[in-house]
Write a protein that holds these residues in place. Structure first.
Motif, PDB file in Angstrom:
ATOM      1  N   GLU A   1       5.363 -11.475   2.506  1.00 49.84           N
ATOM      2  CA  GLU A   1       6.097 -12.567   2.991  1.00 49.84           C
ATOM      3  C   GLU A   1       5.449 -13.324   4.190  1.00 49.84           C
ATOM      4  O   GLU A   1       5.591 -14.484   4.455  1.00 49.84           O
ATOM      5  N   SER A   2       4.158 -12.337   4.996  1.00 51.55           N
ATOM      6  CA  SER A   2       3.771 -12.987   6.071  1.00 51.55           C
ATOM      7  C   SER A   2       2.246 -13.681   5.582  1.00 51.55           C
ATOM      8  O   SER A   2       1.911 -14.411   6.314  1.00 51.55           O
ATOM      9  N   LEU A   3       2.132 -13.646   4.277  1.00 53.47           N
ATOM     10  CA  LEU A   3       0.856 -14.387   4.044  1.00 53.47           C
ATOM     11  C   LEU A   3       1.258 -15.806   3.429  1.00 53.47           C
ATOM     12  O   LEU A   3       2.188 -16.140   3.394  1.00 53.47           O
ATOM     13  N   PRO A   4      -0.147 -16.680   3.767  1.00 52.20           N
ATOM     14  CA  PRO A   4      -0.037 -18.006   3.598  1.00 52.20           C
ATOM     15  C   PRO A   4       0.592 -18.397   2.303  1.00 52.20           C
ATOM     16  O   PRO A   4       0.246 -17.529   1.093  1.00 52.20           O
ATOM     17  N   ILE A   5       1.325 -19.411   2.144  1.00 53.16           N
ATOM     18  CA  ILE A   5       1.869 -19.847   0.936  1.00 53.16           C
ATOM     19  C   ILE A   5       0.761 -19.906  -0.191  1.00 53.16           C
ATOM     20  O   ILE A   5       1.225 -19.627  -1.554  1.00 53.16           O
ATOM     21  N   GLN A   6      -0.469 -20.445   0.040  1.00 57.81           N
ATOM     22  CA  GLN A   6      -1.400 -20.632  -1.034  1.00 57.81           C
ATOM     23  C   GLN A   6      -1.757 -19.133  -1.571  1.00 57.81           C
ATOM     24  O   GLN A   6      -2.128 -19.124  -2.772  1.00 57.81           O
ATOM     25  N   VAL A   7      -2.025 -18.049  -0.659  1.00 60.20           N
ATOM     26  CA  VAL A   7      -2.218 -16.818  -1.177  1.00 60.20           C
ATOM     27  C   VAL A   7      -1.109 -16.154  -2.090  1.00 60.20           C
ATOM     28  O   VAL A   7      -1.484 -15.535  -3.025  1.00 60.20           O
ATOM     29  N   LYS A   8       0.028 -16.442  -1.351  1.00 60.78           N
ATOM     30  CA  LYS A   8       1.097 -15.858  -2.293  1.00 60.78           C
ATOM     31  C   LYS A   8       1.292 -16.466  -3.680  1.00 60.78           C
ATOM     32  O   LYS A   8       1.475 -15.741  -4.706  1.00 60.78           O
ATOM     33  N   ASN A   9       0.978 -17.956  -3.607  1.00 63.56           N
ATOM     34  CA  ASN A   9       1.069 -18.379  -5.153  1.00 63.56           C
ATOM     35  C   ASN A   9      -0.167 -17.914  -5.933  1.00 63.56           C
ATOM     36  O   ASN A   9      -0.006 -17.659  -7.144  1.00 63.56           O
ATOM     37  N   LYS A  10      -1.219 -17.647  -5.349  1.00 67.66           N
ATOM     38  CA  LYS A  10      -2.571 -17.136  -6.087  1.00 67.66           C
ATOM     39  C   LYS A  10      -2.209 -15.724  -6.559  1.00 67.66           C
ATOM     40  O   LYS A  10      -2.557 -15.459  -7.814  1.00 67.66           O
ATOM     41  N   ILE A  11      -1.734 -14.859  -5.755  1.00 67.04           N
ATOM     42  CA  ILE A  11      -1.296 -13.484  -6.236  1.00 67.04           C
ATOM     43  C   ILE A  11      -0.158 -13.598  -7.210  1.00 67.04           C
ATOM     44  O   ILE A  11      -0.320 -13.004  -8.434  1.00 67.04           O
TER      45      ILE A  11
ATOM     46  N   LYS B   1      -7.754 -15.267   0.274  1.00 65.12           N
ATOM     47  CA  LYS B   1      -8.003 -15.844   1.581  1.00 65.12           C
ATOM     48  C   LYS B   1      -9.435 -16.251   1.655  1.00 65.12           C
ATOM     49  O   LYS B   1      -9.533 -17.568   2.201  1.00 65.12           O
ATOM     50  N   ALA B   2     -10.308 -15.424   1.058  1.00 63.61           N
ATOM     51  CA  ALA B   2     -11.752 -16.042   1.280  1.00 63.61           C
ATOM     52  C   ALA B   2     -11.900 -16.928   0.244  1.00 63.61           C
ATOM     53  O   ALA B   2     -12.914 -17.776   0.341  1.00 63.61           O
TER      54      ALA B   2
ATOM     55  N   VAL C   1       5.891  -9.363  -6.991  1.00 62.55           N
ATOM     56  CA  VAL C   1       4.843  -8.456  -7.476  1.00 62.55           C
ATOM     57  C   VAL C   1       4.777  -7.189  -6.511  1.00 62.55           C
ATOM     58  O   VAL C   1       3.830  -6.463  -6.715  1.00 62.55           O
ATOM     59  N   TYR C   2       5.698  -7.101  -5.788  1.00 59.88           N
ATOM     60  CA  TYR C   2       5.794  -5.764  -5.003  1.00 59.88           C
ATOM     61  C   TYR C   2       7.066  -4.953  -5.347  1.00 59.88           C
ATOM     62  O   TYR C   2       7.910  -5.574  -5.920  1.00 59.88           O
ATOM     63  N   ASP C   3       6.840  -3.767  -5.140  1.00 55.70           N
ATOM     64  CA  ASP C   3       7.927  -2.740  -5.024  1.00 55.70           C
ATOM     65  C   ASP C   3       8.646  -2.472  -3.736  1.00 55.70           C
ATOM     66  O   ASP C   3       7.933  -2.296  -2.743  1.00 55.70           O
ATOM     67  N   GLU C   4       9.987  -2.824  -3.966  1.00 53.55           N
ATOM     68  CA  GLU C   4      10.764  -2.913  -2.647  1.00 53.55           C
ATOM     69  C   GLU C   4      10.907  -1.552  -2.226  1.00 53.55           C
ATOM     70  O   GLU C   4      11.107  -1.437  -0.874  1.00 53.55           O
TER      71      GLU C   4
ATOM     72  N   GLY D   1      -0.697 -12.864 -11.935  1.00 46.81           N
ATOM     73  CA  GLY D   1       0.001 -11.926 -12.958  1.00 46.81           C
ATOM     74  C   GLY D   1      -0.501 -10.337 -12.431  1.00 46.81           C
ATOM     75  O   GLY D   1      -0.016  -9.550 -13.267  1.00 46.81           O
ATOM     76  N   VAL D   2      -1.247 -10.187 -11.762  1.00 49.66           N
ATOM     77  CA  VAL D   2      -1.964  -8.741 -11.216  1.00 49.66           C
ATOM     78  C   VAL D   2      -0.544  -7.831 -10.794  1.00 49.66           C
ATOM     79  O   VAL D   2       0.267  -8.481 -10.142  1.00 49.66           O
ATOM     80  N   GLU D   3      -0.705  -6.714 -11.285  1.00 51.79           N
ATOM     81  CA  GLU D   3       0.359  -5.510 -10.870  1.00 51.79           C
ATOM     82  C   GLU D   3      -0.077  -4.859  -9.708  1.00 51.79           C
ATOM     83  O   GLU D   3      -1.451  -4.219  -9.601  1.00 51.79           O
TER      84      GLU D   3
END
Length: 50
Positions: A16-26, A47-48, A3-6, A30-32
């Motif tokens: 990468e610092s986000l909790p796994i649940q948040v990363k998975n939801k992102i 997170k909320a 989802v990110y631009d290097e 499919g959001v850009e």
């Protein structure tokens, strides 16, 4: 899926610092995301929901 631009400074590190649940939801959403600020807003939203 990425989802990110290097090329955006700090983007990968923040993602990468986000909790796994948040990363998975992102990833599942499919959001850009094109800026670090957008990523931070979306991450806070998910997170909320946890």
């Amino acid at each position: 899926m990425t989802v990110y631009d290097e090329n955006i400074p700090g983007f990968r590190e923040y993602f990468e610092s986000l909790p796994i649940q948040v990363k998975n939801k992102i990833l599942e959403s499919g959001v850009e995301i094109s800026t670090l600020g957008e990523l931070m807003q979306i991450a806070e939203h998910f997170k909320a929901e946890l």
